[in-house]
Design a protein around this motif. Structure first.
Motif, short mmCIF file in Angstrom:
data_model
loop_
_atom_site.label_atom_id
_atom_site.label_comp_id
_atom_site.label_asym_id
_atom_site.label_seq_id
_atom_site.Cartn_x
_atom_site.Cartn_y
_atom_site.Cartn_z
N ILE A 76 0.84 -1.20 0.00
CA ILE A 76 0.00 0.00 0.00
C ILE A 76 0.87 1.25 0.00
N GLU A 77 1.96 1.23 0.75
CA GLU A 77 2.88 2.37 0.76
C GLU A 77 3.45 2.62 -0.64
N GLN A 78 3.85 1.56 -1.33
CA GLN A 78 4.40 1.72 -2.68
C GLN A 78 3.34 2.25 -3.65
N ILE A 79 2.12 1.78 -3.51
CA ILE A 79 1.02 2.29 -4.36
C ILE A 79 0.81 3.77 -4.07
N GLY A 80 0.89 4.17 -2.80
CA GLY A 80 0.75 5.58 -2.43
C GLY A 80 1.83 6.45 -3.05
N LYS B 201 3.00 10.44 -7.76
CA LYS B 201 3.61 10.75 -9.06
C LYS B 201 2.55 10.91 -10.14
N LEU B 202 1.58 10.00 -10.17
CA LEU B 202 0.54 10.06 -11.19
C LEU B 202 -0.32 11.31 -11.04
N GLU B 203 -0.63 11.68 -9.80
CA GLU B 203 -1.46 12.86 -9.57
C GLU B 203 -0.74 14.13 -10.00
N GLN B 204 0.58 14.15 -9.90
CA GLN B 204 1.35 15.31 -10.38
C GLN B 204 1.23 15.46 -11.90
N ASP B 205 0.95 14.36 -12.57
CA ASP B 205 0.77 14.38 -14.02
C ASP B 205 -0.69 14.55 -14.43
N TRP C 170 -3.38 12.77 -13.21
CA TRP C 170 -4.22 11.58 -13.08
C TRP C 170 -5.09 11.68 -11.84
N GLU C 171 -6.24 11.03 -11.88
CA GLU C 171 -7.08 10.83 -10.70
C GLU C 171 -6.91 9.38 -10.29
N PHE C 172 -6.83 9.14 -9.00
CA PHE C 172 -6.50 7.79 -8.51
C PHE C 172 -7.43 7.43 -7.37
N VAL C 173 -8.09 6.28 -7.47
CA VAL C 173 -8.97 5.77 -6.42
C VAL C 173 -8.54 4.34 -6.13
N MET C 174 -8.48 3.99 -4.83
CA MET C 174 -8.10 2.63 -4.46
C MET C 174 -9.18 2.03 -3.57
N ASN C 175 -9.70 0.88 -4.00
CA ASN C 175 -10.68 0.13 -3.23
C ASN C 175 -10.04 -1.20 -2.84
N VAL C 176 -10.32 -1.65 -1.62
CA VAL C 176 -9.73 -2.91 -1.15
C VAL C 176 -10.79 -3.79 -0.53
N SER C 177 -10.51 -5.08 -0.55
CA SER C 177 -11.30 -6.06 0.18
C SER C 177 -10.32 -7.08 0.74
N PHE C 178 -10.70 -7.73 1.81
CA PHE C 178 -9.86 -8.75 2.43
C PHE C 178 -10.73 -9.98 2.64
N LEU C 179 -10.22 -11.14 2.24
CA LEU C 179 -10.97 -12.36 2.46
C LEU C 179 -10.04 -13.48 2.90
N GLU C 180 -10.67 -14.47 3.50
CA GLU C 180 -9.96 -15.66 3.94
C GLU C 180 -10.73 -16.86 3.41
N ILE C 181 -10.00 -17.84 2.90
CA ILE C 181 -10.62 -19.10 2.51
C ILE C 181 -10.04 -20.17 3.42
N TYR C 182 -10.90 -20.79 4.20
CA TYR C 182 -10.46 -21.82 5.14
C TYR C 182 -11.47 -22.96 5.08
N ARG D 106 -12.99 2.02 0.33
CA ARG D 106 -12.12 2.95 -0.37
C ARG D 106 -11.07 3.46 0.62
N ILE D 107 -9.81 3.44 0.20
CA ILE D 107 -8.76 3.94 1.07
C ILE D 107 -7.87 4.92 0.29
N ASP D 108 -7.18 5.74 1.03
CA ASP D 108 -6.16 6.61 0.46
C ASP D 108 -4.82 5.98 0.82
N PRO D 109 -4.09 5.43 -0.15
CA PRO D 109 -2.85 4.73 0.17
C PRO D 109 -1.76 5.62 0.76
N ILE D 110 -1.97 6.93 0.71
CA ILE D 110 -1.01 7.86 1.30
C ILE D 110 -1.26 8.03 2.80
N ASP D 111 -2.49 7.76 3.24
CA ASP D 111 -2.88 7.93 4.64
C ASP D 111 -2.55 6.66 5.44
N ALA D 112 -1.39 6.65 6.07
CA ALA D 112 -0.91 5.46 6.79
C ALA D 112 -1.84 5.08 7.94
#
Length: 111
Positions: free
Chosen positions: A31-35, A40-44, A46-58, A95-101
């Protein structure tokens, strides 16, 4: 990101880590690397949105790790569309902001 292995082999620790710095896992590091890339992309212009989900298969049961405690009875299935893309039904997506730790850390503790 995907982790597979025997119970007790360290999947959760590898993915989530413990603490900060060198003890962070793959998810917070990714997530830090994506942030950083987002900045960099926003300086050019770009608009950037990141959505996440977490799942477990057991034991062949899919569990939504971001579900609301009141809404934990949803059935999840793996679906394949005509392009071969796989999705899991009824997953909670945040939805998360990958810059917001702090936001990312709180999401990981929820999962």
């Amino acid at each position: 990101l995907f982790s597979y292995g025997q119970t007790g082999s360290g999947k959760t620790h590898t993915m989530q880590g413990s603490g900060s710095g060198v003890m962070r896992g793959l998810i917070p590091r990714s997530i830090e690397q994506i942030g950083l890339h987002k900045k960099k992309l926003e300086q050019d212009g770009w608009e950037f949105v990141m959505n996440v989900s977490f799942l477990e298969i057991y034991n062949e049961v899919i569990r939504d790790l971001l579900r609301d405690a009141k809404n934990n009875e949803n059935r999840h299935d793996i679906k394949v569309d005509s392009n071969g893309r796989r999705t899991v039904t009824n997953l909670t997506v945040k939805r998360i902001d990958p810059i917001d730790a702090d936001c990312c850390d709180s999401l990981l503790s929820l999962a």
